[in-house]
Design an enzyme around this catalytic site. Structure first.
Site, mmCIF file in Angstrom:
data_model
loop_
_atom_site.group_PDB
_atom_site.id
_atom_site.type_symbol
_atom_site.label_atom_id
_atom_site.label_comp_id
_atom_site.label_asym_id
_atom_site.label_seq_id
_atom_site.Cartn_x
_atom_site.Cartn_y
_atom_site.Cartn_z
ATOM 1 N N PHE A 134 22.514 -7.836 18.748
ATOM 2 C CA PHE A 134 22.846 -8.572 17.519
ATOM 3 C C PHE A 134 23.529 -7.605 16.568
ATOM 4 C CE2 PHE A 134 22.249 -10.061 13.209
ATOM 5 C CZ PHE A 134 22.742 -11.355 13.326
ATOM 6 N N ASP A 219 24.072 1.093 16.152
ATOM 7 C CA ASP A 219 23.784 0.129 15.082
ATOM 8 C C ASP A 219 22.317 0.317 14.695
ATOM 9 O OD1 ASP A 219 23.043 -2.027 13.518
ATOM 10 O OD2 ASP A 219 24.240 -3.497 14.635
ATOM 11 N N LYS A 253 20.159 -3.089 6.026
ATOM 12 C CA LYS A 253 18.860 -3.664 5.646
ATOM 13 C C LYS A 253 18.009 -2.848 4.653
ATOM 14 C CE LYS A 253 18.231 -7.149 9.140
ATOM 15 N NZ LYS A 253 19.275 -7.147 10.166
#
Ligand code: PLP
Length: 398
Positions: A134, A219, A253
């Protein structure tokens, strides 16, 4: 007069696009690891805005940093520079432990867009990504995301992306060649349900990328900034068996504890691949977001939250696994995956909420928790005491 949950939910349905389905509740206030909904119900927040609220809610130092920066200088555009932005870039490079250049964004998907464009400047176009990945919802990041249900309604997407099974070194060996611009990997797959690869995987991915003149792009949007007990997941000896120095790292995040931010870090000279005019952003590197991130990094350091996250993560896994209906626990630090005996994760999320705990169903059989890094014993103990009853209520069998 303040509205109730039911009233807000009805107004939500009439005014917001239905991209997320109906909200689980309407929250009005947060403090530490606790949040309250519009009907006055209190919850222990063990999801932390999906690994975002690193310091919990309304942390005094985050509030002070944002307030002071907004009172001093709130936004300037990238025709100009600001101290917080420069200091944050330097701090992130220092945490990475190598020379790096940074491009700031407002979200994870944008950090990946910047990285994706940067890889094109190598003169190669192919990206080798992984199944179950993702990387975000914008068209470029979506092209790198493997889930057919997310991709297919929006095809054609940017091309020359191939997917190989996650955690499989031989599959990388076979797929990566001298046409590969970058190998893109999550150190631990978060959205897929906290999937941890073998400890040799990231070092092998680095070797294979570099043997072929390709970039290693990690990532760490979900796994970075202390979430897994080290600044970056790829630095955690529980997750890797040899040092890894990626060419690109994307973050978002938890970086600013809830203020929108993203960052694309590039090392080994690849930070010079984007030239003036190649990329841009109006808000990215905004002084308020940068000041928030600096406050988050300071608190993690000052309060020793890396060690705390490691210890509390172990306790949380142990508490959950004390019930035999949890057949497996995954992750490191405070990115926690729990596999249930049967695919009732959605029911468990609902019964947990009824019991006053916010958690997430990453897959039909896997629960994900990503609580604040400063999770207190009292909240952990409350969860431990409630867990068996939550599973009973959800009808999870042995
Ligand atoms: C959440 C996430 C993204 C996307 O971030 P947004 O801020 O939602 O755009 C990308 N990659 C990973 C690994 C993520 O967990």
């Amino acid at each position: 007069m303040t509205a109730t949950n039911a009233e807000w939910t009805e107004r939500y349905a009439g005014s917001l696009m239905n991209t997320f389905g109906p909200p689980k509740t309407v929250l009005v206030k947060g403090e530490g690891t606790h949040v309250w909904d519009a009907d006055g119900r209190e919850y222990v927040d063990l999801l932390g805005g999906i690994a975002v609220n690193a310091l919990g809610h309304a942390h005094p130092r985050l509030v002070a940093a944002v307030t002071e920066q907004l009172q001093t200088l709130g936004h300037i555009s990238n025709f100009f520079a600001s101290g917080p932005q420069i200091t944050l870039a330097e701090r992130l490079a220092a945490l990475l432990g190598t020379e790096a250049r940074v491009f700031f964004t407002n979200s994870g998907t944008e950090a990946n867009e910047a990285a994706f464009k940067l890889t094109r400047r190598t003169g190669r176009t192919r990206i080798v990504a992984t199944e179950g990945s993702f990387h975000g919802r914008t068209m470029g990041a979506l092209a790198l995301t493997s889930k057919p249900a997310y991709r297919e309604p929006f095809e054609p997407l940017p091309g020359d992306v191939v997917f190989v099974p996650y955690g499989d070194v031989a599959a990388l060996e076979a797929a990566v060649d001298h046409d590969t611009a970058a190998v893109l990997v999550e150190p631990v797959q978060g959205e897929a349900g906290v999937i941890v690869p073998p400890r040799g995987y990231l070092p092998a991915a680095q070797r294979i990328a570099h043997e072929n003149g390709a970039l290693l792009w990690l990532d760490e949007i979900q796994t970075g900034v202390g979430r897994m007990g080290t600044w970056f997941a790829h630095q955690n000896p529980a997750l890797v068996d040899a040092p890894v120095v990626p060419d690109i790292v994307t973050l978002a995040k938890g970086l600013a504890g809830g203020i929108p931010i993203g960052a694309c870090l590039a090392t080994h000279g690849s930070g010079k691949l984007l030239d003036p005019g190649n990329h841009g952003t109006t808000f990215g590197g905004n002084p308020v977001a940068a000041a928030a991130a600096l406050a988050v990094l300071d608190v993690i350091e000052d309060d020793d939250l890396l060690a705390h996250a490691t210890a509390q993560g172990e306790r949380l896994r142990k508490a959950a696994a004390a019930d035999p209906r949890v057949v497996e626990t995954r992750g490191a630090g405070l990115l926690v995956g729990l596999t249930l005996t049967e695919p009732k994760a959605a029911e468990v999320v609902t019964s947990a909420q009824d019991a006053g705990f916010l958690i997430n169903a990453a897959t039909p059989e896997r629960i994900r928790m990503a609580p604040p890094l400063n999770l207190a014993d009292v909240d952990l103990d409350a969860f431990a005491a409630a867990w068996a009853g939550i599973l009973d209520q959800a009808g999870v069998g042995a």
